[in-house]
Design a protein around this motif. Structure first.
Motif, short mmCIF file in Angstrom:
data_model
loop_
_atom_site.label_atom_id
_atom_site.label_comp_id
_atom_site.label_asym_id
_atom_site.label_seq_id
_atom_site.Cartn_x
_atom_site.Cartn_y
_atom_site.Cartn_z
N TRP A 18 9.16 34.72 67.78
CA TRP A 18 7.93 34.46 68.40
C TRP A 18 7.47 35.78 69.23
N GLY A 19 8.54 36.46 69.84
CA GLY A 19 8.15 37.65 70.52
C GLY A 19 7.74 38.73 69.67
N ASP A 20 8.25 38.83 68.60
CA ASP A 20 7.86 39.94 67.36
C ASP A 20 6.27 39.65 67.04
N LEU A 21 6.18 38.30 66.77
CA LEU A 21 4.93 38.09 66.24
C LEU A 21 3.73 38.57 67.20
N LYS A 22 4.11 38.15 68.56
CA LYS A 22 3.19 38.67 69.41
C LYS A 22 2.97 40.10 69.41
N LYS A 23 4.12 40.69 69.38
CA LYS A 23 3.92 42.39 69.45
C LYS A 23 3.25 42.69 67.98
N SER A 24 3.44 42.24 66.92
CA SER A 24 2.73 42.58 65.77
C SER A 24 1.27 42.20 65.95
N GLN A 25 0.93 41.27 66.62
CA GLN A 25 -0.43 40.84 66.72
C GLN A 25 -1.08 42.05 67.50
N GLN A 26 -0.33 42.43 68.35
CA GLN A 26 -1.13 43.69 69.22
C GLN A 26 -1.21 45.04 68.36
N CYS A 27 -0.20 45.15 67.40
CA CYS A 27 -0.32 46.47 66.80
C CYS A 27 -1.36 46.37 65.83
N ILE A 28 -1.34 45.13 65.08
CA ILE A 28 -2.39 45.01 63.91
C ILE A 28 -3.88 44.76 64.71
N LEU A 29 -4.10 44.48 65.64
CA LEU A 29 -5.36 44.60 66.43
C LEU A 29 -5.67 46.30 66.77
N GLU A 30 -4.79 46.83 67.21
CA GLU A 30 -5.00 48.23 67.87
C GLU A 30 -5.21 48.93 66.73
N HIS A 31 -4.67 48.66 65.66
CA HIS A 31 -4.95 49.66 64.35
C HIS A 31 -5.72 49.17 63.28
N LEU A 32 -6.69 48.11 63.74
CA LEU A 32 -7.90 47.70 62.72
C LEU A 32 -9.13 47.94 63.37
N GLU A 33 -9.83 48.65 62.27
CA GLU A 33 -10.98 48.90 62.83
C GLU A 33 -11.92 47.98 63.08
N LEU A 34 -12.94 48.42 63.85
CA LEU A 34 -14.01 46.99 64.23
C LEU A 34 -14.73 46.65 62.80
N GLY A 35 -14.70 45.62 62.48
CA GLY A 35 -15.26 45.10 61.34
C GLY A 35 -14.50 45.18 60.23
N GLY A 36 -13.05 45.61 60.49
CA GLY A 36 -12.10 45.49 59.40
C GLY A 36 -11.65 44.05 59.30
N HIS A 37 -10.82 44.02 58.27
CA HIS A 37 -10.40 42.59 57.87
C HIS A 37 -8.91 42.24 58.10
N LEU A 38 -8.51 40.92 58.38
CA LEU A 38 -6.95 40.81 58.50
C LEU A 38 -7.01 39.67 57.64
N LEU A 39 -5.99 39.63 56.64
CA LEU A 39 -5.89 38.35 55.73
C LEU A 39 -4.53 38.09 55.97
N LEU A 40 -4.23 36.75 56.42
CA LEU A 40 -2.66 36.04 56.45
C LEU A 40 -2.69 35.18 55.19
N VAL A 41 -1.48 35.07 54.48
CA VAL A 41 -1.23 34.27 53.43
C VAL A 41 0.33 33.69 53.52
N HIS A 42 0.59 32.45 54.00
CA HIS A 42 1.87 31.93 54.18
C HIS A 42 2.23 30.84 53.52
N TRP A 43 3.44 30.55 52.99
CA TRP A 43 3.93 29.07 52.80
C TRP A 43 4.23 28.42 53.80
N THR A 44 3.93 27.02 53.53
CA THR A 44 3.78 26.11 54.70
C THR A 44 4.73 25.18 54.65
N LEU A 45 5.64 25.00 53.81
CA LEU A 45 6.61 24.17 53.76
C LEU A 45 7.95 24.64 54.77
#
Length: 196
Positions: free
Chosen positions: A126-153
């Motif tokens: 959970w902690g690394d997910l939160k850190k990863s979110q922060q990194c992703i946001l800091e390195h994604l330009e305005l108007g840039g896209h984030l695509l998440l795809v995950h297995w749900t079982l």
């Protein structure tokens, strides 16, 4: 939230899997994977991305498909065994670069207009997910896209579920990420965001 374990899965977990089976999730042969990859590429709103980042590229099956929509694609993984196979698969492609990197402990010092997190978020604590979110946001330009795809079982050895990963991004402030699309299939979900 009550994760089954509090730590992110280590690189050794993946190296063991890949040493026992070079394609442990049947990325190359599974109909499920083929359909999911087609949906992943189809979900991209832009025909072309200038600079894309793939977190957890594994053996490069999706990497090879994704690069056709990118001027430059940077793919990282924690397993050298997996990435060596990805490099071989993509050796004819000059727009793809690879590096062994463990996000969020490391993150490239670049700005991207597309970040893909496919089948990797539930390996984080959970902690690394939160850190990863922060990194992703800091390195994604305005108007840039984030695509998440995950297995749900359910997977007993993963710290998080696919739904927990996606829901945590949906809970981020709307002045940081705007949700553009959500798609739920029988065994996976896909969510597309735009940086605002």
């Amino acid at each position: 939230m009550n994760p089954l374990q509090s730590n992110s899965l280590p690189p050794s977990y993946f190296d063991k899997l890949y040493s026992e089976n070079p394609d442990p999730w049947k990325f190359e042969t599974s109909v499920y994977e083929a359909n999911k990859y087609a949906a992943t590429i189809a979900a991209l709103p832009k025909e072309r991305y200038r600079s894309a980042f793939e977190i957890g590229g594994s053996i490069g099956v999706l990497t090879e498909k994704l690069q056709a929509r990118c001027d430059r694609l940077f793919s990282v993984d924690v397993s050298k065994l997996a990435q060596d196979k990805a490099k071989k698969r993509c050796q004819h492609l000059s727009n793809v670069n690879f590096q062994i990197m463990r996000v969020p402990e490391e993150y490239p010092n670049q700005i991207f207009d597309l970040t893909l997190v496919s089948e990797v978020g539930y390996y984080w604590s959970w902690g690394d997910l939160k850190k990863s979110q922060q990194c992703i946001l800091e390195h994604l330009e305005l108007g840039g896209h984030l695509l998440l795809v995950h297995w749900t079982l359910y997977a007993c050895d993963y710290p998080l579920s696919g739904d927990e990963v996606h829901d945590s991004f949906l809970e981020l402030p709307s002045n940081k990420l705007r949700h553009l699309k959500g798609q739920r299939e029988e065994e996976y979900r896909l969510d597309l965001f735009e940086r605002v």
